[in-house]
Design an enzyme around this catalytic site. Structure first.
Site, PDB file in Angstrom:
ATOM      1  N   CYS A   1     -23.745 -27.598  21.849  1.00 14.74           N
ATOM      2  CA  CYS A   1     -23.338 -28.135  21.133  1.00 14.74           C
ATOM      3  C   CYS A   1     -23.053 -26.988  19.275  1.00 14.74           C
ATOM      4  O   CYS A   1     -21.960 -27.243  18.080  1.00 14.74           O
ATOM      5  CB  CYS A   1     -23.483 -28.887  20.562  1.00 14.74           C
ATOM      6  SG  CYS A   1     -25.140 -29.639  20.041  1.00 14.74           S
TER       7      CYS A   1
ATOM      8  N   HIS B   1     -27.676 -33.229  18.598  1.00 13.19           N
ATOM      9  CA  HIS B   1     -26.219 -33.051  19.232  1.00 13.19           C
ATOM     10  C   HIS B   1     -25.517 -32.447  17.863  1.00 13.19           C
ATOM     11  O   HIS B   1     -25.758 -32.808  16.407  1.00 13.19           O
ATOM     12  CB  HIS B   1     -25.471 -33.834  19.974  1.00 13.19           C
ATOM     13  CG  HIS B   1     -24.439 -33.766  19.804  1.00 13.19           C
ATOM     14  ND1 HIS B   1     -24.079 -32.693  21.335  1.00 13.19           N
ATOM     15  CD2 HIS B   1     -22.877 -34.703  20.043  1.00 13.19           C
ATOM     16  CE1 HIS B   1     -22.738 -32.807  21.671  1.00 13.19           C
ATOM     17  NE2 HIS B   1     -21.880 -33.315  20.638  1.00 13.19           N
TER      18      HIS B   1
END
Length: 419
Positions: free
Chosen positions: A76, A353
């Site tokens: 990510c 994330h």
């Protein structure tokens, strides 16, 4: 050309176990993202239009493409940065131009630049307006070149951005050197800092990466004894600024450019006085970049804890940013418009994330790996941070991308007192 230093967010070896644990959370996110992607693809089969196409309606930008990127376990950090770069129009255009000139070369060696150019070309040339692409070859090349990005531990998006831009510059310099290398010709690597060769001063190679992202800072130190000013220029691809609680990007930049007094154990050695002296030190912008990238230093090493800690401080960043530039005889204002924010979701530096919030054709969109959706502009306010140290809000703006409004950073050289 000076290379950017390794990000201070790099974690000590002791944090490895915690980073491995974060991979489980990343895996759950990947499963959830895949589920959403499956649902969206099912919707496409049923109606002929993706969810995003239906959201745009008849306002879908002509010739534009919006593709999510598959997450390979922990990528990510890479996906969010790639999306920000793709919607940096000058960078994308020049990368695609590079691709068109080099794709048919038989002796061309695959490298990180060719993999990135191929990825951008796949997106821009797609017959579909929306979808998902797996950047497998690009990720494989990243991991091959840099062991720090191997494995499945949580990585730092800012450090990846630095690595990527510097690697592209290295490739372009080597290609230029190879094309021009002949007896009596000096390769760009040897003159990358504008040094003199055989008594003739050579200008450094300026690539399209430099034209887009590079600015110049002047580091001035004034001796308080003899008043002599020592100045040194240094280039940058992004500005890393310290943050404070309940502040704004404008105030953080003012602190970045503020004057610092060097005394006690930090005295400055003055060449004129030939001794250590008290001095005043400050940074000034000599040349503004076309694309201004600002890294908010949300990860700080705490000596008492012997580890990095994430600062959830509330820092308001404006949609329009003005750098108030001044010199002794002129004043010029440089205005920038926010077009991308890389957001870190998570309570610490070793877990979490990354997503990207991007402005494209006057619409804001959220890029969460393979999921792309339209969002209202007001959503950006939820990523300013928290006004309290302990809060349930762990989603914070981390890297800000601003594009210059009018003018050209290569055409104007000014000194700056900040904002």
């Amino acid at each position: 050309m000076a290379k950017l230093a390794r990000s201070p967010t790099a974690s000590p070896p002791a944090a490895a176990a915690e980073r491995h644990r974060s991979a489980a959370g990343s895996g759950l996110r990947s499963l959830a993202s895949a589920a959403f992607g499956w649902w969206d693809r099912w919707a496409v089969m049923g109606s002929g239009l993706s969810k995003l196409e239906r959201a745009f309606g008849d306002q879908f930008p002509e010739g534009e493409r919006y593709f999510g990127l598959e997450n390979f376990g922990n990528t990510c950090y890479c996906n969010s940065v790639l999306q920000a770069l793709y919607y940096c129009a000058p960078f994308r255009e020049q990368l695609l131009e590079y691709y068109s000139k080099n794709r048919n070369l038989e002796d061309a060696e695959e490298n990180l630049l060719t993999c990135l150019a191929d990825l951008f070309s796949q997106i821009s040339a797609s017959k579909k307006k929306t979808g998902v692409i797996a950047p497998k070859r690009f990720i494989q090349m990243v991991r091959k070149l840099n062991e720090y990005f191997r494995g499945y531990m949580h990585q730092d998006a800012h450090e990846f951005l630095n690595f990527l831009l510097n690697e592209i510059v290295d490739i372009l310099e080597k290609e230029s050197s190879s094309a021009k290398d002949s007896p009596g010709t000096t390769s760009p690597e040897k003159v990358s800092n504008g040094s003199a060769v055989d008594g003739v001063r050579k200008e450094p190679l300026v690539t399209w990466v430099h034209k887009n992202f590079q600015g110049t800072l002047t580091n001035e130190t004034r001796c308080l004894m003899c008043e002599t000013i020592t100045a040194k220029d240094e280039t940058f691809f992004d500005l890393s600024v310290d943050i404070e609680q309940n502040s704004s990007l404008t105030s953080c930049l003012k602190n970045f450019f503020s004057t610092e007094t060097l005394n006690a154990d930090d005295k400055f050695f003055c060449d004129k006085c030939c001794s250590l002296q008290e001095a005043e030190k400050r940074m000034k912008i000599k040349k503004v970049p076309q694309t201004l990238v600002i890294h908010l230093k949300r990860f700080k090493f705490i000596e008492q804890l012997n580890r990095n800690k994430k600062l959830s401080y509330r820092v308001v960043y404006p949609l329009e940013l003005k750098l108030s530039s001044s010199s002794s005889d002129a004043v010029a204002d440089c205005e920038y418009s926010l077009f991308a924010v890389v957001v870190h979701l998570g309570s610490g530096p070793n877990q979490g994330h990354y997503v990207a919030k991007i402005k494209s054709h006057d619409h804001w969109l959220s890029f969460d790996d393979d999921n792309v959706e339209m969002i209202p502009e007001s959503t950006l306010q939820t990523f300013y941070g928290s006004s309290r140290e302990y809060s349930g809000n762990t989603d914070h703006g981390y890297i800000l991308f601003y594009e210059r409004i009018g003018g050209n950073g290569d055409e104007k050289t000014v000194s700056s007192d900040g904002v």
